[in-house]
Design a protein around this motif. Sequence first.
Motif, short mmCIF file in Angstrom:
data_model
loop_
_atom_site.label_atom_id
_atom_site.label_comp_id
_atom_site.label_asym_id
_atom_site.label_seq_id
_atom_site.Cartn_x
_atom_site.Cartn_y
_atom_site.Cartn_z
N ASP A 16 -15.86 16.78 36.22
CA ASP A 16 -15.33 15.79 38.06
C ASP A 16 -14.78 14.79 36.40
O ASP A 16 -16.08 13.75 37.30
CB ASP A 16 -16.10 15.96 38.43
N ARG A 18 -14.30 12.23 38.76
CA ARG A 18 -14.47 11.14 39.17
C ARG A 18 -16.33 10.72 39.42
O ARG A 18 -16.58 9.54 39.45
CB ARG A 18 -13.57 11.01 40.56
N ARG A 21 -17.58 9.18 36.57
CA ARG A 21 -16.89 7.28 37.12
C ARG A 21 -18.62 7.22 37.29
O ARG A 21 -19.34 6.24 37.34
CB ARG A 21 -15.86 7.06 36.94
N GLU A 22 -18.43 7.51 38.23
CA GLU A 22 -19.43 6.76 39.60
C GLU A 22 -20.91 7.51 38.68
O GLU A 22 -21.70 5.95 38.64
CB GLU A 22 -19.23 8.20 41.01
N THR A 32 -16.86 0.66 36.19
CA THR A 32 -15.21 1.71 36.04
C THR A 32 -14.07 1.46 36.71
O THR A 32 -14.68 0.94 38.47
CB THR A 32 -16.31 3.17 36.25
N PRO A 34 -9.97 3.94 37.81
CA PRO A 34 -9.54 4.89 38.21
C PRO A 34 -9.64 5.74 36.53
O PRO A 34 -9.31 6.89 36.58
CB PRO A 34 -8.47 5.12 38.62
#
Length: 125
Positions: A16, A18, A21-22, A32, A34
């Motif tokens: 995942d 996303r 990155r989180e 970060t 996209p």
Amino acid sequence: MKKVTGIGGIFFKCKDPRAMREWYQKHLGLETNPYGATFEWYEGPDSTKKAQTQWTPFKENTKYFEPSTREFMINYRVENLEALVEELKKEGVTIVDKVETYDYGKFVHILDAEGNKVELWEPKD
């Protein structure tokens, strides 16, 4: 001929992107976006020549790393990409695709001695 001038990016597969990155933003403070995170630095002794290194998590089923089956790909900054590609061809290096030009530089992909896909980038800094 000067070949690699630095690391242009580190790319890796994950379940995942996303969430990854989180996690890096929350726990390690990466700023970060996209695409991952961009690290800016100055190239060599000229403190006006800004450069960058990109950190990007990719979805685990991405085809972008093919034909390599590895979980990662490294992008190297280079000078004079087209001349370097010609030299690499003469040395028997596998060139995966043709040189492509974008507004931020030229790119080509090669395979290293163990079949890892490597991205070469001549940036337009």
